[in-house]
Design an enzyme around this catalytic site. Structure first.
Site: not given
Ligand SMILES: NC(=O)c1ccc[n+]([C@@H]2O[C@H](COP(=O)([O-])OP(=O)(O)OC[C@H]3O[C@@H](n4cnc5c(N)ncnc54)[C@H](O)[C@@H]3O)[C@@H](O)[C@H]2O)c1
Ligand SMILES: [Zn+2]
Ligand SMILES: [Zn+2]
Length: 398
Positions: A60, A62, A65, A85, A192
């Site tokens: 993931c 996160s 990050h 996680h 997650c």
């Molecule tokens: N709130 C929560 O409970 C929670 C849980 C899990 C993950 N997250 C967060 O969610 C986010 C996504 O996680 P993920 O594992 O899917 O990440 P990921 O890297 O797999 O996917 C992110 C996507 O965003 C795209 N992207 C980047 N910049 C962009 C823009 N300006 N416009 C449109 N698209 C864009 C990328 O091309 C990619 O496809 C992360 O910030 C992660 O930390 C939050």
């Molecule tokens: Zn996650």
């Protein structure tokens, strides 16, 4: 000595968790460094805890990050830090007093613990469980200590899990029992990304039949917001991502339209909705910036809801958005952790939908890796090659 008429009930005390297991893990020693594979000394579970032998762990964003310094693990956990996680496996050992799990149970690890009895859990919001208080310091729920050591130092674990290791010791409130027939590598993703994305649409955005929903950022989380919005009956699911492969995948998961940026999507969304704007928008971009909030809010119309699921620098406190439109168009800005879902209800629910062919999980896994190749896995994520990369554990890892 006189015999007692009834046996004396002994108080349950925590077992002394001596070192019984040597394993390994992908560890960070500080921000902006690569993951290092290190030997780990892991104590046995104490009261309320279990040891789980993992089958798989999702990669993931996160954890990235933490590596990039956006999320800072606080003392006393700090570094060394065991990442991961999003895992599933089989319970191998239970500590004293554990009642909800037994050896041999198949479990998904929830990245938020769910105790079931704190005020948040009792009110039906176990994604906000009070047991999550130490997520950022890495201290175990049971005793505030640590079960793993790296080079003699206590190691914090991502979300009190640390699934970048073939074995984890976790509190029972972090482990959700599932049916034995569900493949554990697919189940891992429900700990997650799947629940977070799906719940962001179904619960946090409350998508209704016939609505227009925009999902911004199509990674492991966003793709599941697309599938959640489609399942909830959205008329249009508009997926935005700069990477063509992600846009193609979005169409396969239920999107009706795709665009490469919010700027590119604004005019067509206005046109599609006869000038009204979308009802819902969900941002799941890998690293969000404050300026993206206003851009997202411009895509939704009167009485619309914008859900913020993606994360960025945890110290960031500035966003741009039109305050006039916020009040005068009665827009709503909604944060979301774990998609507003309840782990004990929604993890089995989503796996049931998968078993019945209504939720795609197999197609989420783009590539699998050995633990030793974790840095490559994250490089591939950052290059936009994966919907989800997954670490698979095998006999040689245990
Ligand atoms: N709130 C929560 O409970 C929670 C849980 C899990 C993950 N997250 C967060 O969610 C986010 C996504 O996680 P993920 O594992 O899917 O990440 P990921 O890297 O797999 O996917 C992110 C996507 O965003 C795209 N992207 C980047 N910049 C962009 C823009 N300006 N416009 C449109 N698209 C864009 C990328 O091309 C990619 O496809 C992360 O910030 C992660 O930390 C939050
Ligand atoms: Zn996650
Ligand atoms: Zn709770």
């Amino acid at each position: 000595m006189a015999l007692r008429s009834s046996p004396r009930v002994m108080p349950v005390t925590a077992a002394v968790g001596g070192v019984t297991l040597k394993t390994k893990a992908a560890v960070l020693w500080g921000a902006h460094e690569d993951w290092q594979i290190e030997e780990v000394e892991q104590d046995d579970p104490i009261a309320g805890e279990v040891r789980v032998k993992l089958t798989a762990s999702g990669l993931c964003h996160s954890d990235e990050h933490v590596r990039m310094g956006d999320i800072i693990p606080m003392e006393p956990g700090g570094f060394p830090f065991i990442g991961g996680h999003e895992g599933a496996g089989v319970v191998e050992m239970v500590g004293p007093g554990v009642t909800s799990l037994a050896v041999g149970d198949h479990v998904v690890l929830g990245f938020i613990p769910a105790c079931g009895r704190c005020p948040s859990c009792s009110a039906g919001h176990s994604n906000l469980c009070d047991n999550g208080a130490t997520l950022i310091t890495g201290q175990m729920i049971s005793d505030g200590g640590f079960r793993s050591r790296v080079k003699g130092k206590d190691a914090g674990t991502m979300c009190l899990l640390g699934t970048f290791s073939p074995y984890v010791v976790v509190h029972e409130s972090s482990a959700i029992k599932i049916e034995d027939d569900i493949p554990l590598d697919k189940a891992a993703l429900v700990g997650c990304g799947v629940t977070t994305g799906w719940g962001s649409a179904v619960y946090s955005a409350e998508v209704k039949a016939g609505e227009t929903v925009v999902v911004i950022g199509i990674g492991g989380v966003g793709i599941n917001a697309v599938q959640g919005a489609a399942m909830a009956g959205a008329q249009r699911v508009i997926a935005i991502d700069p990477v063509e492969f992600k846009r193609e995948q979005a169409m396969a998961f239920g999107a009706t339209h795709t665009f490469s940026s919010m700027a590119e999507a604004l005019a067509p969304i206005t046109e599609l909705t006869w000038g009204r704007g979308a009802e819902k928008a969900i941002i799941t971009v890998g690293r969000i910036e404050g300026s993206m909030i206003g851009e997202m809010m411009a895509l939704i119309g009167k009485n619309g809801t914008a859900v913020v699921t993606g994360m960025g620098d945890m110290m960031q406190s500035e966003v741009t958005l039109s305050l006039f439109e916020l009040s005068m168009l009665q827009k709503r800005l909604q944060g979301s952790i774990f998609g507003g879902a309840n782990p004990r209800v929604d993890i089995p629910r989503l796996l049931g939908l998968y078993r019945d062919g209504q939720l795609k999980l197999d197609e989420l896994i783009t590539q699998t890796y050995k633990l030793e190749d974790i840095n490559q896995g994250y490089a591939d994520m950052n290059a936009g090659k994966n919907i989800r990369g997954v670490i698979m554990y095998s006999e040689e890892d245990y």
